[in-house]
Design a protein around this motif. Structure first.
Motif, PDB file in Angstrom:
ATOM      1  N   THR A 203       0.737  -1.223   0.110  1.00 37.86           N
ATOM      2  CA  THR A 203      -0.095   0.205  -0.108  1.00 37.86           C
ATOM      3  C   THR A 203       0.734   1.176  -0.134  1.00 37.86           C
ATOM      4  OG1 THR A 203      -1.779  -1.169   1.246  1.00 37.86           O
ATOM      5  CG2 THR A 203      -2.003   1.227   1.196  1.00 37.86           C
ATOM      6  N   ALA A 204       2.071   1.313   0.903  1.00 39.92           N
ATOM      7  CA  ALA A 204       2.814   2.506   0.932  1.00 39.92           C
ATOM      8  C   ALA A 204       3.524   2.311  -0.514  1.00 39.92           C
ATOM      9  CB  ALA A 204       3.895   2.170   2.065  1.00 39.92           C
ATOM     10  N   LEU A 205       4.151   1.438  -1.018  1.00 39.79           N
ATOM     11  CA  LEU A 205       4.523   1.533  -2.489  1.00 39.79           C
ATOM     12  C   LEU A 205       3.604   1.928  -3.503  1.00 39.79           C
ATOM     13  CD1 LEU A 205       6.421  -1.830  -2.507  1.00 39.79           C
ATOM     14  CD2 LEU A 205       7.454   0.669  -2.296  1.00 39.79           C
ATOM     15  N   GLN A 206       2.374   1.577  -3.529  1.00 36.14           N
ATOM     16  CA  GLN A 206       1.323   2.341  -4.433  1.00 36.14           C
ATOM     17  C   GLN A 206       1.256   3.530  -4.454  1.00 36.14           C
ATOM     18  OE1 GLN A 206      -2.980   1.857  -3.561  1.00 36.14           O
ATOM     19  NE2 GLN A 206      -3.150   0.896  -5.530  1.00 36.14           N
ATOM     20  N   ARG A 207       0.986   4.293  -3.075  1.00 32.55           N
ATOM     21  CA  ARG A 207       1.011   5.571  -2.713  1.00 32.55           C
ATOM     22  C   ARG A 207       2.282   6.391  -3.173  1.00 32.55           C
ATOM     23  NH1 ARG A 207      -1.185   6.480   3.301  1.00 32.55           N
ATOM     24  NH2 ARG A 207      -3.141   4.961   3.108  1.00 32.55           N
ATOM     25  N   LEU A 208       3.565   5.907  -2.967  1.00 30.88           N
ATOM     26  CA  LEU A 208       4.736   6.585  -3.423  1.00 30.88           C
ATOM     27  C   LEU A 208       4.778   6.457  -4.944  1.00 30.88           C
ATOM     28  CD1 LEU A 208       7.142   4.916  -0.987  1.00 30.88           C
ATOM     29  CD2 LEU A 208       6.433   7.311  -1.176  1.00 30.88           C
ATOM     30  N   GLN A 209       4.281   5.329  -5.868  1.00 32.67           N
ATOM     31  CA  GLN A 209       4.460   5.492  -7.177  1.00 32.67           C
ATOM     32  C   GLN A 209       3.267   6.207  -7.765  1.00 32.67           C
ATOM     33  OE1 GLN A 209       4.037   1.031  -7.710  1.00 32.67           O
ATOM     34  NE2 GLN A 209       6.168   0.729  -7.997  1.00 32.67           N
TER      35      GLN A 209
ATOM     36  N   TRP B 109      -6.122  -7.665  -2.727  1.00 29.71           N
ATOM     37  CA  TRP B 109      -6.853  -6.315  -2.379  1.00 29.71           C
ATOM     38  C   TRP B 109      -7.236  -5.639  -3.503  1.00 29.71           C
ATOM     39  CZ3 TRP B 109      -7.898  -6.930   2.523  1.00 29.71           C
ATOM     40  CH2 TRP B 109      -6.938  -7.550   3.269  1.00 29.71           C
ATOM     41  N   ARG B 110      -8.562  -5.103  -3.287  1.00 32.33           N
ATOM     42  CA  ARG B 110      -9.053  -4.206  -4.255  1.00 32.33           C
ATOM     43  C   ARG B 110      -8.516  -3.018  -4.519  1.00 32.33           C
ATOM     44  NH1 ARG B 110     -15.080  -2.247  -2.882  1.00 32.33           N
ATOM     45  NH2 ARG B 110     -15.125  -4.640  -2.640  1.00 32.33           N
ATOM     46  N   HIS B 111      -7.747  -2.381  -3.610  1.00 33.25           N
ATOM     47  CA  HIS B 111      -7.437  -1.102  -3.976  1.00 33.25           C
ATOM     48  C   HIS B 111      -5.902  -1.242  -4.657  1.00 33.25           C
ATOM     49  CE1 HIS B 111      -5.021  -2.400  -0.314  1.00 33.25           C
ATOM     50  NE2 HIS B 111      -4.137  -1.702  -0.470  1.00 33.25           N
ATOM     51  N   LEU B 112      -5.316  -2.731  -4.578  1.00 42.71           N
ATOM     52  CA  LEU B 112      -4.162  -2.621  -5.266  1.00 42.71           C
ATOM     53  C   LEU B 112      -4.359  -3.067  -6.877  1.00 42.71           C
ATOM     54  CD1 LEU B 112      -2.015  -4.640  -2.723  1.00 42.71           C
ATOM     55  CD2 LEU B 112      -2.006  -2.328  -3.233  1.00 42.71           C
ATOM     56  N   ALA B 113      -5.603  -3.021  -7.251  1.00 43.03           N
ATOM     57  CA  ALA B 113      -5.900  -3.351  -8.757  1.00 43.03           C
ATOM     58  C   ALA B 113      -4.877  -2.611  -9.524  1.00 43.03           C
ATOM     59  CB  ALA B 113      -7.280  -3.183  -8.909  1.00 43.03           C
ATOM     60  N   GLY B 114      -4.426  -3.265 -10.510  1.00 41.39           N
ATOM     61  CA  GLY B 114      -3.522  -2.377 -11.692  1.00 41.39           C
ATOM     62  C   GLY B 114      -1.986  -2.496 -11.088  1.00 41.39           C
ATOM     63  N   MET B 115      -1.908  -2.992  -9.843  1.00 45.50           N
ATOM     64  CA  MET B 115      -0.343  -2.971  -9.372  1.00 45.50           C
ATOM     65  C   MET B 115       0.408  -4.315 -10.148  1.00 45.50           C
ATOM     66  SD  MET B 115       1.628  -3.317  -5.708  1.00 45.50           S
ATOM     67  CE  MET B 115       1.911  -1.493  -5.510  1.00 45.50           C
ATOM     68  N   ARG B 116       1.335  -4.157 -11.028  1.00 41.94           N
ATOM     69  CA  ARG B 116       1.940  -5.372 -11.554  1.00 41.94           C
ATOM     70  C   ARG B 116       3.106  -5.717 -10.902  1.00 41.94           C
ATOM     71  NH1 ARG B 116       2.949  -1.627 -16.517  1.00 41.94           N
ATOM     72  NH2 ARG B 116       3.787  -0.239 -14.892  1.00 41.94           N
TER      73      ARG B 116
END
Length: 458
Positions: free
Chosen positions: A43-49, A77-84
């Motif tokens: 989740t933190a990586l997603q925010r930073l990206q 997790w739904r909020h990580l949809a799109g994270m490859r």
């Protein structure tokens, strides 16, 4: 890898951990098992990206965790949809292909990390590195630590994750912290760190009797507390009780007499005068004595010689009384062979953990006794659905593996009190191992307590 359908509602302590990563380019999350460090980090990586503060991220994790946990967690997790997420595993050809994939997060096993650094030849493409199980980098002489040192300055962010930062004492911290801050807090030299915080005796250039100086722990905590966040499960989770039972196993008189003779003379003979088991050093002797306590010993040619069945008898009794699936941790190959042979006579469904299918069978309730080496199950595996009984057929000296292995059942989702049985051959090295684990834990717990986040104070 597309995200899943489960909605992530972070607990306050998880949101605190996410913000800690975001706010600290170099940080250590000393999170106890079961607190959700993987989803927190993703989740933190997603925010930073999303904020364009991180481009490519690399996760370095134990092999089983790298291959199964990080990708599965991102997909959950739904909020990580799109994270490859690209898992860099398998032979060289498969690893090369995974590295060529267009991904946001690349996950590689710690054993392949040196290979990756050599492959990049100074053109390091990852601006963020996550060291999952930071203690894998606690040895400053290891190739993996030296590889991390080479690329550290090319990383804008480094995140270290572990629940057991000091499994063998405070000296382990220097190499781990160097991976995070390049030596800023505990010094650029392990020698300087040792001389500053430890008393020791040196003989023929060998360091002996290394002990922390008075006040060393508090001083180290003060140095690293600005980047290390510690959280312990007991403060945030409602886990079932975990009861530890030390079962003293009395060896037969003849076997005990042989043990004492072996301990005294470092040599004993099994079966005939030509099959001798020798201990060339104290370390080898302790290993041999632990084998003996378990009931069989390898000779110098690798041949197994049984010496007693006392632990097998006790294990069989515990399994019968449990009337529930039992996870048995073993130390030696001859342990698992003798255990499997004994329990097979009881028509039990006995399985040795080696691959994902074994884990699935355990969690599905299709296994009565699962035999596992603690190193193979230590990190990231969810096994709590399969049972709540653990038996340690023989203890090892590694506190980290011991704690992590117990946490396979004692974690969120476990519905029953966890019962841990440690089979200790009375009057043998087993009792010394148990004492050593307790002593090491007291050092580590004191460190974590000093760094523990006090949510109420914030």
């Amino acid at each position: 890898m597309a995200g899943g359908v489960t909605r992530f509602r972070p607990y306050p302590y998880q949101e605190r951990a996410i913000e800690w990563i975001v706010d600290h380019p170099a940080c250590g999350l000393l999170l106890d098992m079961g607190l959700g460090k993987t989803v927190v980090t993703l989740t933190a990586l997603q925010r930073l990206q999303d904020w364009c503060e991180v481009g490519r991220a690399l996760v370095v994790a134990p092999k089983t965790v790298a291959e199964s946990t990080w990708g599965a967690e991102a997909a959950k997790w739904r909020h990580l949809a799109g994270m490859r997420v690209s898992v860099v595993a398998g032979d060289a050809a498969h690893r090369e292909k995974a590295l060529d994939d267009d991904a946001d997060v690349y996950v590689i096993g710690v054993d392949n990390f040196v290979w990756l650094v050599e492959r990049c030849k100074g053109r390091w493409p990852y601006d963020c590195v996550v060291l999952d199980e930071l203690t894998k980098f606690k040895n400053h002489r290891s190739l993996r630590w030296k590889a991390m040192k080479r690329v550290r300055k090319m990383c804008s962010r480094v995140i270290g994750l572990t629940g057991t930062p000091a499994p063998n004492g405070l000296f382990d911290l220097w190499a781990q912290l160097y991976c995070l801050d390049g030596g800023e807090r505990l010094g650029a030299s392990v020698t300087r760190y040792r001389d500053t915080y430890f008393d020791y005796f040196e003989h023929n250039h060998i360091i002996l009797n290394l002990r922390p100086k008075t006040g060393a722990r508090a001083a180290i905590e003060a140095k690293i507390g600005d980047i290390c966040l510690s959280m312990q499960a007991r403060d945030y989770l409602e886990l079932p009780e975990m009861a530890v039972h030390d079962v003293r196993v009395q060896l037969p008189a003849e076997a005990m007499e042989g043990y004492r003779r072996f301990e005294r003379d470092m040599v004993t003979t099994f079966m005939n005068d030509e099959a001798a088991v020798s201990a060339a050093s104290a370390g080898v002797l302790l290993n041999k004595l632990a084998q003996y306590a378990n009931g069989a010993v390898y000779n110098d040619n690798g041949v197994t010689y049984p010496v007693h069945t006392a632990k097998l008898d006790m294990l069989e009794e515990i399994v019968e009384q449990a009337r529930s699936p039992v996870l048995v941790f073993y130390q030696y190959r001859h342990d698992v062979e003798r255990i499997a042979a004994r329990l097979a006579k009881k028509r039990l469904r006995v399985r040795r953990y080696e691959k994902a299918a074994d884990l699935e069978a355990w969690n599905a309730g299709d296994v009565d006794v699962l035999l596992a080496h603690p190193a193979s199950t230590a990190y990231g595996l969810n096994m709590q659905q399969g049972g709540h009984y653990i038996v340690w057929f023989g203890l090892g000296w590694n506190l980290e593996l011991y704690q992590q292995a117990n946490a396979r059942l004692h974690r969120q989702g476990q519905r029953r009190p966890v019962q841990v049985y440690r089979l200790l051959a009375a009057g043998t090295v087993d009792e010394r191992v148990a004492e050593a684990l307790t002593g090491k834990r007291s050092v580590q717990d004191a460190l974590l307590e000093g760094l523990r986040a006090d949510m109420a104070r914030e």
